[in-house]
Design an enzyme around this catalytic site. Structure first.
Site, PDB file in Angstrom:
ATOM      1  N   ARG A  34       0.843  -1.047  -0.144  1.00 40.31           N
ATOM      2  CA  ARG A  34      -0.320   0.338   0.094  1.00 40.31           C
ATOM      3  C   ARG A  34       1.065   1.576   0.482  1.00 40.31           C
ATOM      4  O   ARG A  34      -0.035   2.078  -0.790  1.00 40.31           O
ATOM      5  CB  ARG A  34      -0.550   0.181   1.072  1.00 40.31           C
ATOM      6  CG  ARG A  34      -2.271  -0.438   0.830  1.00 40.31           C
ATOM      7  CD  ARG A  34      -3.598  -0.774   1.726  1.00 40.31           C
ATOM      8  NE  ARG A  34      -4.758  -1.294   1.304  1.00 40.31           N
ATOM      9  CZ  ARG A  34      -5.474  -2.193   2.685  1.00 40.31           C
ATOM     10  NH1 ARG A  34      -5.388  -2.027   4.042  1.00 40.31           N
ATOM     11  NH2 ARG A  34      -6.453  -2.102   2.133  1.00 40.31           N
ATOM     12  N   LYS A 199     -13.400 -10.000   8.051  1.00 41.74           N
ATOM     13  CA  LYS A 199     -14.547  -8.600   8.152  1.00 41.74           C
ATOM     14  C   LYS A 199     -15.362  -9.334   8.075  1.00 41.74           C
ATOM     15  O   LYS A 199     -16.185  -8.783   7.114  1.00 41.74           O
ATOM     16  CB  LYS A 199     -13.747  -7.614   7.124  1.00 41.74           C
ATOM     17  CG  LYS A 199     -12.664  -7.195   7.595  1.00 41.74           C
ATOM     18  CD  LYS A 199     -12.234  -5.298   7.020  1.00 41.74           C
ATOM     19  CE  LYS A 199     -10.865  -5.001   7.718  1.00 41.74           C
ATOM     20  NZ  LYS A 199     -10.435  -3.925   7.322  1.00 41.74           N
ATOM     21  N   GLY A 357      -5.781  -5.520   1.607  1.00 39.15           N
ATOM     22  CA  GLY A 357      -5.079  -4.927   1.443  1.00 39.15           C
ATOM     23  C   GLY A 357      -4.247  -6.815   2.120  1.00 39.15           C
ATOM     24  O   GLY A 357      -2.775  -6.815   1.501  1.00 39.15           O
ATOM     25  N   GLY A 381     -12.910  -4.459   0.992  1.00 40.80           N
ATOM     26  CA  GLY A 381     -13.928  -3.814   0.960  1.00 40.80           C
ATOM     27  C   GLY A 381     -14.338  -3.198   0.083  1.00 40.80           C
ATOM     28  O   GLY A 381     -15.936  -2.839  -0.548  1.00 40.80           O
TER      29      GLY A 381
HETATM   30  N1  ADP Z   1     -11.086 -18.979   9.396  1.00 37.20           N
HETATM   31  C1  ADP Z   1      -9.486 -17.798  10.179  1.00 37.20           C
HETATM   32  N2  ADP Z   1     -10.235 -17.454  11.110  1.00 37.20           N
HETATM   33  C2  ADP Z   1     -10.459 -15.744  12.040  1.00 37.20           C
HETATM   34  N3  ADP Z   1      -9.568 -15.623  10.473  1.00 37.20           N
HETATM   35  C3  ADP Z   1      -8.843 -15.479   9.779  1.00 37.20           C
HETATM   36  C4  ADP Z   1      -9.514 -17.008   9.090  1.00 37.20           C
HETATM   37  N4  ADP Z   1      -9.645 -17.021   7.947  1.00 37.20           N
HETATM   38  C5  ADP Z   1      -8.974 -16.047   7.437  1.00 37.20           C
HETATM   39  N5  ADP Z   1      -8.371 -14.919   8.844  1.00 37.20           N
HETATM   40  C6  ADP Z   1      -8.260 -14.177   8.569  1.00 37.20           C
HETATM   41  O1  ADP Z   1      -8.392 -12.595   8.014  1.00 37.20           O
HETATM   42  C7  ADP Z   1      -7.026 -11.719   7.782  1.00 37.20           C
HETATM   43  C8  ADP Z   1      -8.017 -11.058   6.363  1.00 37.20           C
HETATM   44  O2  ADP Z   1      -8.906 -10.399   6.139  1.00 37.20           O
HETATM   45  P1  ADP Z   1      -9.860  -8.742   5.802  1.00 37.20           P
HETATM   46  O3  ADP Z   1      -9.146  -8.172   6.633  1.00 37.20           O
HETATM   47  O4  ADP Z   1     -11.198  -9.348   5.701  1.00 37.20           O
HETATM   48  O5  ADP Z   1      -9.480  -9.140   3.530  1.00 37.20           O
HETATM   49  P2  ADP Z   1      -7.934  -7.877   3.187  1.00 37.20           P
HETATM   50  O6  ADP Z   1      -7.608  -7.255   3.837  1.00 37.20           O
HETATM   51  O7  ADP Z   1      -7.263  -8.895   2.202  1.00 37.20           O
HETATM   52  O8  ADP Z   1     -10.008  -7.331   2.539  1.00 37.20           O
HETATM   53  C9  ADP Z   1      -6.036 -12.212   7.647  1.00 37.20           C
HETATM   54  O9  ADP Z   1      -5.240 -12.069   8.899  1.00 37.20           O
HETATM   55  C10 ADP Z   1      -6.729 -13.804   7.829  1.00 37.20           C
HETATM   56  O10 ADP Z   1      -5.952 -14.163   9.003  1.00 37.20           O
HETATM   57  O1  X15 Z   2      -7.828  -2.292   5.183  1.00 38.43           O
HETATM   58  C1  X15 Z   2      -8.562  -2.069   4.893  1.00 38.43           C
HETATM   59  O2  X15 Z   2     -10.201  -2.656   3.871  1.00 38.43           O
HETATM   60  P1  X15 Z   2      -9.730  -4.237   3.614  1.00 38.43           P
HETATM   61  O3  X15 Z   2      -9.572  -5.356   4.669  1.00 38.43           O
HETATM   62  O4  X15 Z   2     -11.185  -4.428   3.042  1.00 38.43           O
HETATM   63  O5  X15 Z   2      -8.740  -4.170   2.096  1.00 38.43           O
HETATM   64  C2  X15 Z   2      -8.989  -0.178   4.663  1.00 38.43           C
HETATM   65  O6  X15 Z   2      -7.496   0.226   4.949  1.00 38.43           O
HETATM   66  C3  X15 Z   2     -10.424   0.008   5.569  1.00 38.43           C
HETATM   67  O7  X15 Z   2      -9.676  -0.197   6.812  1.00 38.43           O
HETATM   68  P2  X15 Z   2     -11.315  -0.598   7.473  1.00 38.43           P
HETATM   69  O8  X15 Z   2     -11.669  -1.664   7.071  1.00 38.43           O
HETATM   70  O9  X15 Z   2     -11.003  -0.522   9.174  1.00 38.43           O
HETATM   71  O10 X15 Z   2     -12.042   0.864   7.196  1.00 38.43           O
END
Ligand code: ADP
Ligand code: X15
Length: 400
Positions: A34, A199, A357, A381
């Site tokens: 990033r 998330k 991310g 997101g």
């Molecule tokens: N089964 C699980 N239980 C808890 N956490 C998980 C599981 N599978 C994946 N994760 C966690 O999800 C996190 C990423 O989620 P998220 O922030 O939604 O993705 P992104 O940043 O790609 O949008 C990672 O830190 C990973 O460790």
């Molecule tokens: O990591 C982010 O989103 P992402 O996990 O959906 O890629 C952005 O920095 C937004 O963070 P936030 O979901 O805490 O508002």
């Protein structure tokens, strides 16, 4: 939208809202994607003689300073990438920020401390957010929105601040939107969407809209346990969004009606606890069918049979959007599912977009060549909500 080229930036203070929310382990950046993504925007402003004031959130602190979420390590890395020092302000709108910005010469850069150390940044109260945006506005003459990963957040620095200053869209957001637009137009089919990550409450809702667009939806990561529970399975102490179970049941029924294929794992890796991500000490886990998750254990990755299933479901794809790791990939014992999906994308001849991310970081940390993917987006997101066709506060604010 105006672009940076439309702004007269020389000698003026330019506020750049970036998304520098990078993964950290013990204060060390584990993936700087990033920072690298927004560095060209900052470099361009430097070259044109702006005084650049960069700001971002990191993690989800609770509206007050919290050292584990400090952006200090990011200032150092940004300086390395720019090839010039980045002055770090130890607060966001206080004495340090004011003094650091006042001391900037043309072509110099400062990074403010984490925006979310201030309750006004994320407040749902319009007046509270506007007041904080007013304090930020005192630090700048112009605004550049380039934090794509946060454009879906109606936060002070994303939504309210651009209304107070002449503004433009940064090059990263412009590029991201350009690529994602392709997925909202005529997509090549089969169009497969892969969702995972942690998330869950943020992201389950996008499925409603994806049901009208995708041919196949693969669910893994922390998201899957709400689906398994909705199908009547016990999920032990896995990540669960209990209040979303009826919604998810509705999605499963609608998918059947529409002929959209929902693919859930058939097996998962379970353990009695979360792995140690600092030492990465070997974990104790077992592989179980999704109908046999023990009551005292939690699911941490999709299992080997599911890896094969997911790879097969990606093989004939012509378009793929993937957000969210399939497991806790930060630990080597729980990285296989995420690796299998990344490899599945590369083995198909699909145009593939990986967003988020952690998803983007996972691809790089697990050793994949990011140039082999169609597009690696800095927003998870944000890209999901863009694909939904939602109005994104951070884009709306840059119009006009
Ligand atoms: N089964 C699980 N239980 C808890 N956490 C998980 C599981 N599978 C994946 N994760 C966690 O999800 C996190 C990423 O989620 P998220 O922030 O939604 O993705 P992104 O940043 O790609 O949008 C990672 O830190 C990973 O460790
Ligand atoms: O990591 C982010 O989103 P992402 O996990 O959906 O890629 C952005 O920095 C937004 O963070 P936030 O979901 O805490 O508002």
């Amino acid at each position: 939208m105006k672009t940076i080229e439309d702004l007269d930036v020389a000698g003026r203070r330019v506020f750049v809202r970036a998304d520098l929310n990078v993964p950290l382990s013990d204060g060390t950046i584990t993936d700087d994607g990033r920072i690298r993504a927004v560095a060209p925007t900052i470099a361009k402003l430097v070259e044109r003689g702006a005084k650049v004031v960069v700001a971002s959130h990191l993690g989800r602190p609770k509206g007050a300073p919290d050292p584990q979420f400090s952006l200090a390590p990011v200032a150092a890395r940004l300086g390395e990438l720019l090839g010039k020092p980045v002055a770090f302000a130890t607060d966001t709108v206080g004495e340090s920020a004011k003094a650091t910005v006042a001391a900037l010469a043309d072509g110099e850069v400062t990074l403010l401390e984490n925006l979310r150390f201030n309750a006004g940044e994320t407040s749902k109260d319009d007046a509270e957010r506007t007041a904080f945006a007013g304090q930020l506005a005192e630090l700048a003459d112009l605004y550049v929105g380039d934090g794509f990963g946060a454009v879906h957040r109606k936060h002070a620095s994303v939504f309210d601040l651009p209304a107070l200053l002449p503004h433009a869209v940064g090059d990263l957001i412009a590029t991201e939107v350009g690529v994602l637009k392709r997925l909202t137009e005529d997509v090549a089919r089969p169009y497969v969407v892969v969702l995972g990550g942690a998330k869950v409450s943020d992201k389950v809702g996008v499925i409603e809209n994806l049901l009208q667009k995708a041919d196949r939806i693969l669910i893994g990561g922390g998201m899957v346990y709400t689906f398994l529970k909705a199908q009547g399975h016990e999920v032990g102490v896995s990540l669960l969004q209990e209040d979303q179970i009826p919604t998810v049941q509705g999605y499963l029924a609608e998918a059947k009606e529409r002929g959209v294929e929902f693919v859930l794992p058939t097996d998962v890796l379970v353990s009695t606890g979360f792995p140690d991500l600092k030492t990465k000490a070997p974990a104790t886990f077992s592989v179980v069918g999704v109908d046999a998750i023990p009551a005292d254990q939690l699911g941490l990755d999709i299992g080997p049979e599911s890896c094969e299933l997911f790879a097969a479901k990606l093989a004939d794809a012509k378009t793929v959007f993937w957000n969210g790791p399939m497991g806790v990939f930060e630990h080597p014992d729980y990285a296989a599912g995420t690796k299998a999906v990344a490899q599945g994308l590369l083995d198909s001849d699909a145009f593939s977009v990986v967003g988020g991310g952690d998803s983007a970081a996972a691809v790089r940390i697990l050793g994949f060549d990011e140039t082999k993917f169609g597009h690696i987006s800095t927003g998870g997101g944000a890209s999901l909500e863009y694909l939904e066709g939602k109005q994104l506060p951070g884009l709306t604010a840059l119009e006009g």
